[in-house]
Scaffold this motif. Structure first.
Motif, mmCIF file in Angstrom:
data_model
loop_
_atom_site.group_PDB
_atom_site.id
_atom_site.type_symbol
_atom_site.label_atom_id
_atom_site.label_comp_id
_atom_site.label_asym_id
_atom_site.label_seq_id
_atom_site.Cartn_x
_atom_site.Cartn_y
_atom_site.Cartn_z
ATOM 1 N N VAL A 1 -65.608 -34.916 -99.885
ATOM 2 C CA VAL A 1 -64.353 -34.566 -99.220
ATOM 3 C C VAL A 1 -64.641 -34.324 -97.749
ATOM 4 O O VAL A 1 -65.496 -33.505 -97.399
ATOM 5 N N GLN A 2 -63.944 -35.051 -96.886
ATOM 6 C CA GLN A 2 -64.068 -34.856 -95.439
ATOM 7 C C GLN A 2 -63.074 -33.780 -95.022
ATOM 8 O O GLN A 2 -61.862 -33.980 -95.080
ATOM 9 N N PHE A 3 -63.575 -32.617 -94.634
ATOM 10 C CA PHE A 3 -62.691 -31.519 -94.258
ATOM 11 C C PHE A 3 -62.143 -31.752 -92.848
ATOM 12 O O PHE A 3 -62.894 -32.090 -91.935
ATOM 13 N N THR A 4 -60.845 -31.537 -92.700
ATOM 14 C CA THR A 4 -60.155 -31.745 -91.432
ATOM 15 C C THR A 4 -59.210 -30.566 -91.171
ATOM 16 O O THR A 4 -58.836 -29.830 -92.096
ATOM 17 N N PRO A 5 -58.780 -30.373 -89.904
ATOM 18 C CA PRO A 5 -57.905 -29.234 -89.580
ATOM 19 C C PRO A 5 -56.566 -29.248 -90.307
ATOM 20 O O PRO A 5 -55.972 -28.192 -90.525
ATOM 21 N N ALA B 1 -68.767 -31.052 -99.467
ATOM 22 C CA ALA B 1 -67.758 -30.563 -98.528
ATOM 23 C C ALA B 1 -68.251 -30.883 -97.119
ATOM 24 O O ALA B 1 -68.951 -30.091 -96.494
ATOM 25 N N ASP B 2 -67.889 -32.051 -96.619
ATOM 26 C CA ASP B 2 -68.408 -32.541 -95.351
ATOM 27 C C ASP B 2 -67.708 -31.861 -94.182
ATOM 28 O O ASP B 2 -66.472 -31.840 -94.114
ATOM 29 N N GLU B 3 -68.506 -31.292 -93.266
ATOM 30 C CA GLU B 3 -67.994 -30.577 -92.092
ATOM 31 C C GLU B 3 -66.994 -29.503 -92.522
ATOM 32 O O GLU B 3 -65.847 -29.464 -92.078
ATOM 33 N N ILE B 4 -67.468 -28.607 -93.350
ATOM 34 C CA ILE B 4 -66.611 -27.586 -93.957
ATOM 35 C C ILE B 4 -65.972 -26.680 -92.901
ATOM 36 O O ILE B 4 -64.880 -26.146 -93.105
ATOM 37 N N ASN B 5 -66.627 -26.510 -91.752
ATOM 38 C CA ASN B 5 -66.070 -25.614 -90.728
ATOM 39 C C ASN B 5 -64.980 -26.280 -89.893
ATOM 40 O O ASN B 5 -64.469 -25.665 -88.955
ATOM 41 N N ARG B 6 -64.594 -27.495 -90.224
ATOM 42 C CA ARG B 6 -63.505 -28.153 -89.487
ATOM 43 C C ARG B 6 -62.133 -27.851 -90.091
ATOM 44 O O ARG B 6 -61.115 -28.177 -89.491
ATOM 45 N N THR B 7 -62.113 -27.270 -91.276
ATOM 46 C CA THR B 7 -60.823 -26.983 -91.896
ATOM 47 C C THR B 7 -60.466 -25.516 -91.704
ATOM 48 O O THR B 7 -61.305 -24.691 -91.354
ATOM 49 N N THR B 8 -59.225 -25.183 -91.951
ATOM 50 C CA THR B 8 -58.714 -23.837 -91.686
ATOM 51 C C THR B 8 -59.244 -22.831 -92.707
ATOM 52 O O THR B 8 -59.633 -23.205 -93.814
ATOM 53 N N PRO B 9 -59.239 -21.531 -92.353
ATOM 54 C CA PRO B 9 -59.668 -20.503 -93.306
ATOM 55 C C PRO B 9 -58.886 -20.539 -94.619
ATOM 56 O O PRO B 9 -59.430 -20.200 -95.674
ATOM 57 N N GLN C 1 -68.510 -26.822 -81.483
ATOM 58 C CA GLN C 1 -67.693 -25.669 -81.838
ATOM 59 C C GLN C 1 -66.206 -25.891 -81.602
ATOM 60 O O GLN C 1 -65.385 -25.168 -82.156
ATOM 61 N N GLU C 2 -65.847 -26.879 -80.788
ATOM 62 C CA GLU C 2 -64.433 -27.113 -80.490
ATOM 63 C C GLU C 2 -63.705 -27.608 -81.736
ATOM 64 O O GLU C 2 -64.143 -28.548 -82.402
ATOM 65 N N GLY C 3 -62.590 -26.970 -82.057
ATOM 66 C CA GLY C 3 -61.809 -27.391 -83.212
ATOM 67 C C GLY C 3 -62.424 -27.009 -84.542
ATOM 68 O O GLY C 3 -62.114 -27.623 -85.561
#
Length: 338
Positions: free
Chosen positions: A84-88, A126-134, A173-175
């Motif tokens: 899963v590609q995590f996105t905002p 969980a790909d780029e997990i810190n790119r999605t919202t809390p 860190q952006e986004g």
């Protein structure tokens, strides 16, 4: 008359099981090594995470094969795998699933039916997990801890084994949305994926630009993996080793019973009891994979950094002086005596 197996027979069976685990471990490394050059420590930690039925966070800059590492581990087993590609703009329902209104053509009646999301798998990347919202990150919390999810008032159990391997880019860190401490604590390891060695990078370039990609063969069935996961907990850990693991974790705490001056001055918050449990459980898996029958202090020392590095935070003063979490862990190890 019922025959009872003798302790010697039980020990022989146990030894054969340990040999089978070690053999499977070597098979896994061989298959993953077909497509991943180097990164031996990373692969070892990922396999330990899988054998303890735990989750891990892979940290590294883009292009270091983090996704390939997880995909290769899944390919070498018979586990179902979802990336899963995590996105905002991702919502919790995109991960868990959603209810849809479905009509029965024969009766004309309508009813809601739950359609399972990508979370219903054995191994989730969980790909780029810190790119999605809390909010979406929080959707993982229940599944990672309890192996179940709740949707529309119903609780669904996740089929074992359920493993989450998340990736994160530490320099962009952006986004992004930093993972909360409660979620970080659910990860057994934070695995830092570094640049390959010079010779490894040469071999990597040659392999990926001159021939077809190698094929990984599955060497683990789900039943065999579940049996080996259960065997991990049968590996003994002496009271001395447990005391050492607990003392090491307690040395990271800046307050509470037995707090030391070093921690009070340099650590903002330390590791909780889950870290002590993780050190022993991962130590058992490491011993088992290496064909040993008991946890040793060496196992605790080898696993201390990836288990503790995301569970402690330096004070602002320590950060200003260039002190990192790794430095703090090493100092706590030096101070720990049992």
């Amino acid at each position: 008359m019922t025959r009872v197996a003798s302790p010697e027979v039980d020990q022989d069976v146990f030894r054969e099981k340990v040999k089978d685990v070690h053999s499977g471990y070597e098979d896994l490394k061989r298959e993953i090594g077909k497509v991943v050059i180097g990164q031996h420590k990373v692969i070892d930690l990922m396999i330990i995470s899988m054998f303890t039925s735990s989750h891990s966070l892979l940290m590294g800059v883009p292009g270091l094969a983090k996704t390939l590492l997880v995909h290769s581990l899944a390919d070498s087993t018979s586990l179902s795998f979802t990336r899963v590609q995590f996105t905002p703009d991702m919502m919790p329902s995109d991960l868990i699933g959603t209810e849809i209104l479905q009509e029965d053509r024969s009766t004309g009646q309508r009813a809601f039916r739950f359609v399972k999301g990508p979370l219903f798998t054995n191994m989730l990347l969980a790909d780029e997990i810190n790119r999605t919202t809390p909010k979406t990150q929080a959707a993982l919390l229940q599944s990672m801890q309890e192996r179940q999810v709740s949707a529309a008032g119903t609780t669904y159990q996740l089929d074992p084994p359920f493993l989450v391997f998340a990736t994160q880019n530490p320099i962009e860190q952006e986004g992004t949305y930093p993972l909360p401490e409660a979620q970080l604590d659910r990860f057994l390891f934070r695995i830092d994926v570094d640049y390959p060695q010079h010779d490894e990078e040469i071999q990597m370039v040659m392999n990926t630009t001159s021939r077809a990609e190698a094929t990984i063969e599955p060497v683990y069935t789900i039943d065999r993996l579940l049996a080996h996961q259960a065997l991990v907990r049968r590996i003994p850990a002496s009271e001395t080793v447990v005391r050492y693991a607990v003392a090491l974790v307690r040395a990271t705490r800046p307050n509470g019973e037995g707090a030391n001056k070093f921690a009070e001055e340099n650590i903002r918050w330390g590791a909780g009891p889950r870290a002590s449990q993780s050190l022993i459980l991962a130590g058992k898996a490491r011993a088992l994979l290496q064909g040993r029958f008991a946890v040793e202090k060496e196992d605790i020392d080898a696993l201390a950094e990836p288990i503790l590095v995301h569970r402690i935070m330096p004070t602002f003063k320590a950060e200003a002086e260039g002190v990192t979490a790794r430095n703090l862990i090493e100092k706590c190890r030096e101070m720990t005596r049992v």
